[in-house]
Design a protein around this motif. Structure first.
Motif, PDB file in Angstrom:
ATOM      1  N   ALA A   1       0.801  -1.222   0.000  1.00 36.08           N
ATOM      2  CA  ALA A   1       0.000   0.000   0.000  1.00 36.08           C
ATOM      3  C   ALA A   1       0.837   1.277   0.000  1.00 36.08           C
ATOM      4  O   ALA A   1       0.367   2.330   0.357  1.00 36.08           O
ATOM      5  N   GLU A   2       2.094   1.171  -0.395  1.00 37.79           N
ATOM      6  CA  GLU A   2       2.928   2.372  -0.485  1.00 37.79           C
ATOM      7  C   GLU A   2       3.153   2.714  -1.949  1.00 37.79           C
ATOM      8  O   GLU A   2       3.577   1.863  -2.731  1.00 37.79           O
ATOM      9  N   PRO A   3       2.879   3.955  -2.341  1.00 39.04           N
ATOM     10  CA  PRO A   3       3.036   4.350  -3.736  1.00 39.04           C
ATOM     11  C   PRO A   3       4.470   4.143  -4.229  1.00 39.04           C
ATOM     12  O   PRO A   3       5.432   4.477  -3.535  1.00 39.04           O
TER      13      PRO A   3
ATOM     14  N   VAL B   1       7.801   6.176  -3.868  1.00 35.36           N
ATOM     15  CA  VAL B   1       7.720   7.621  -4.025  1.00 35.36           C
ATOM     16  C   VAL B   1       8.430   8.305  -2.852  1.00 35.36           C
ATOM     17  O   VAL B   1       9.169   9.269  -3.042  1.00 35.36           O
ATOM     18  N   ARG B   2       8.234   7.800  -1.637  1.00 34.20           N
ATOM     19  CA  ARG B   2       8.883   8.411  -0.467  1.00 34.20           C
ATOM     20  C   ARG B   2      10.406   8.321  -0.544  1.00 34.20           C
ATOM     21  O   ARG B   2      11.101   9.243  -0.144  1.00 34.20           O
ATOM     22  N   ARG B   3      10.927   7.230  -1.065  1.00 31.54           N
ATOM     23  CA  ARG B   3      12.386   7.113  -1.196  1.00 31.54           C
ATOM     24  C   ARG B   3      12.927   8.170  -2.152  1.00 31.54           C
ATOM     25  O   ARG B   3      13.929   8.834  -1.881  1.00 31.54           O
ATOM     26  N   ILE B   4      12.254   8.316  -3.278  1.00 27.63           N
ATOM     27  CA  ILE B   4      12.684   9.322  -4.254  1.00 27.63           C
ATOM     28  C   ILE B   4      12.599  10.715  -3.646  1.00 27.63           C
ATOM     29  O   ILE B   4      13.534  11.511  -3.750  1.00 27.63           O
ATOM     30  N   GLN B   5      11.495  11.024  -2.987  1.00 27.93           N
ATOM     31  CA  GLN B   5      11.327  12.337  -2.367  1.00 27.93           C
ATOM     32  C   GLN B   5      12.413  12.581  -1.324  1.00 27.93           C
ATOM     33  O   GLN B   5      12.976  13.672  -1.242  1.00 27.93           O
ATOM     34  N   GLY B   6      12.720  11.568  -0.544  1.00 27.56           N
ATOM     35  CA  GLY B   6      13.748  11.711   0.480  1.00 27.56           C
ATOM     36  C   GLY B   6      15.122  11.997  -0.106  1.00 27.56           C
ATOM     37  O   GLY B   6      15.857  12.846   0.400  1.00 27.56           O
ATOM     38  N   LEU B   7      15.460  11.292  -1.168  1.00 25.46           N
ATOM     39  CA  LEU B   7      16.776  11.491  -1.787  1.00 25.46           C
ATOM     40  C   LEU B   7      16.890  12.875  -2.430  1.00 25.46           C
ATOM     41  O   LEU B   7      17.932  13.527  -2.319  1.00 25.46           O
TER      42      LEU B   7
ATOM     43  N   GLN C   1       6.012  14.794  -8.192  1.00 28.97           N
ATOM     44  CA  GLN C   1       4.705  15.381  -8.449  1.00 28.97           C
ATOM     45  C   GLN C   1       3.635  14.608  -7.693  1.00 28.97           C
ATOM     46  O   GLN C   1       2.745  15.194  -7.072  1.00 28.97           O
ATOM     47  N   TYR C   2       3.717  13.292  -7.732  1.00 31.18           N
ATOM     48  CA  TYR C   2       2.742  12.469  -7.030  1.00 31.18           C
ATOM     49  C   TYR C   2       2.810  12.731  -5.527  1.00 31.18           C
ATOM     50  O   TYR C   2       1.777  12.880  -4.872  1.00 31.18           O
ATOM     51  N   TYR C   3       4.005  12.792  -4.989  1.00 27.73           N
ATOM     52  CA  TYR C   3       4.194  13.035  -3.559  1.00 27.73           C
ATOM     53  C   TYR C   3       3.471  14.316  -3.124  1.00 27.73           C
ATOM     54  O   TYR C   3       2.757  14.332  -2.126  1.00 27.73           O
ATOM     55  N   HIS C   4       3.658  15.364  -3.874  1.00 30.70           N
ATOM     56  CA  HIS C   4       3.085  16.659  -3.503  1.00 30.70           C
ATOM     57  C   HIS C   4       1.601  16.782  -3.873  1.00 30.70           C
ATOM     58  O   HIS C   4       0.900  17.613  -3.301  1.00 30.70           O
TER      59      HIS C   4
ATOM     60  N   PRO D   1      -0.914  14.552  -0.540  1.00 25.08           N
ATOM     61  CA  PRO D   1      -0.326  14.692   0.806  1.00 25.08           C
ATOM     62  C   PRO D   1      -0.954  13.760   1.849  1.00 25.08           C
ATOM     63  O   PRO D   1      -0.226  13.222   2.692  1.00 25.08           O
ATOM     64  N   ASP D   2      -2.258  13.545   1.796  1.00 26.64           N
ATOM     65  CA  ASP D   2      -2.890  12.660   2.777  1.00 26.64           C
ATOM     66  C   ASP D   2      -2.397  11.226   2.633  1.00 26.64           C
ATOM     67  O   ASP D   2      -2.075  10.547   3.612  1.00 26.64           O
ATOM     68  N   GLU D   3      -2.339  10.751   1.391  1.00 30.14           N
ATOM     69  CA  GLU D   3      -1.863   9.397   1.125  1.00 30.14           C
ATOM     70  C   GLU D   3      -0.405   9.235   1.562  1.00 30.14           C
ATOM     71  O   GLU D   3      -0.030   8.206   2.127  1.00 30.14           O
ATOM     72  N   MET D   4       0.410  10.243   1.317  1.00 32.00           N
ATOM     73  CA  MET D   4       1.832  10.141   1.682  1.00 32.00           C
ATOM     74  C   MET D   4       1.994  10.174   3.206  1.00 32.00           C
ATOM     75  O   MET D   4       2.835   9.456   3.749  1.00 32.00           O
ATOM     76  N   ARG D   5       1.210  10.974   3.895  1.00 29.38           N
ATOM     77  CA  ARG D   5       1.270  10.984   5.375  1.00 29.38           C
ATOM     78  C   ARG D   5       0.879   9.621   5.927  1.00 29.38           C
ATOM     79  O   ARG D   5       1.495   9.114   6.862  1.00 29.38           O
ATOM     80  N   GLU D   6      -0.131   9.018   5.330  1.00 30.03           N
ATOM     81  CA  GLU D   6      -0.570   7.697   5.771  1.00 30.03           C
ATOM     82  C   GLU D   6       0.511   6.649   5.523  1.00 30.03           C
ATOM     83  O   GLU D   6       0.701   5.756   6.336  1.00 30.03           O
ATOM     84  N   ALA D   7       1.239   6.753   4.427  1.00 32.52           N
ATOM     85  CA  ALA D   7       2.301   5.790   4.108  1.00 32.52           C
ATOM     86  C   ALA D   7       3.462   5.912   5.089  1.00 32.52           C
ATOM     87  O   ALA D   7       4.157   4.942   5.349  1.00 32.52           O
ATOM     88  N   GLU D   8       3.656   7.108   5.640  1.00 37.97           N
ATOM     89  CA  GLU D   8       4.745   7.302   6.599  1.00 37.97           C
ATOM     90  C   GLU D   8       4.384   6.668   7.917  1.00 37.97           C
ATOM     91  O   GLU D   8       5.131   6.172   8.654  1.00 37.97           O
TER      92      GLU D   8
END
Length: 71
Positions: free
Chosen positions: A14-16, A25-31, A58-61, A64-71
């Motif tokens: 369930a993580e994009p 997506v979170r790994r890319i955003q983090g790097l 672009q997807y990350y931003h 935002p709700d989905e990305m917060r949930e993935a964290e």
């Protein structure tokens, strides 16, 4: 409005992530945004196109709700 051809999937724990890849997506955003690495460098490191890196950002931003949930 132009549509991105980058496909983001959510079927891996369930993580994009980039469709067909295990790169999240979170790994890319983090790097790129947290570590301050150039998108082109991250693309080379992860064997992606620069467009895929930018598409993930672009997807990350845009989700935002989905990305917060993935964290």
């Amino acid at each position: 409005m132009a549509q991105s051809s980058i496909r983001i999937a959510t079927d891996l724990h369930a993580e994009p992530h980039i469709e067909g890849r295990r790169v999240t997506v979170r790994r890319i955003q983090g790097l790129v945004e947290e570590a301050g690495r150039p998108a082109e460098e991250v693309a080379g490191q992860l064997d992606l196109d620069a467009a895929e890196v930018y598409g993930a950002l672009q997807y990350y931003h845009s989700h935002p709700d989905e990305m917060r949930e993935a964290e």
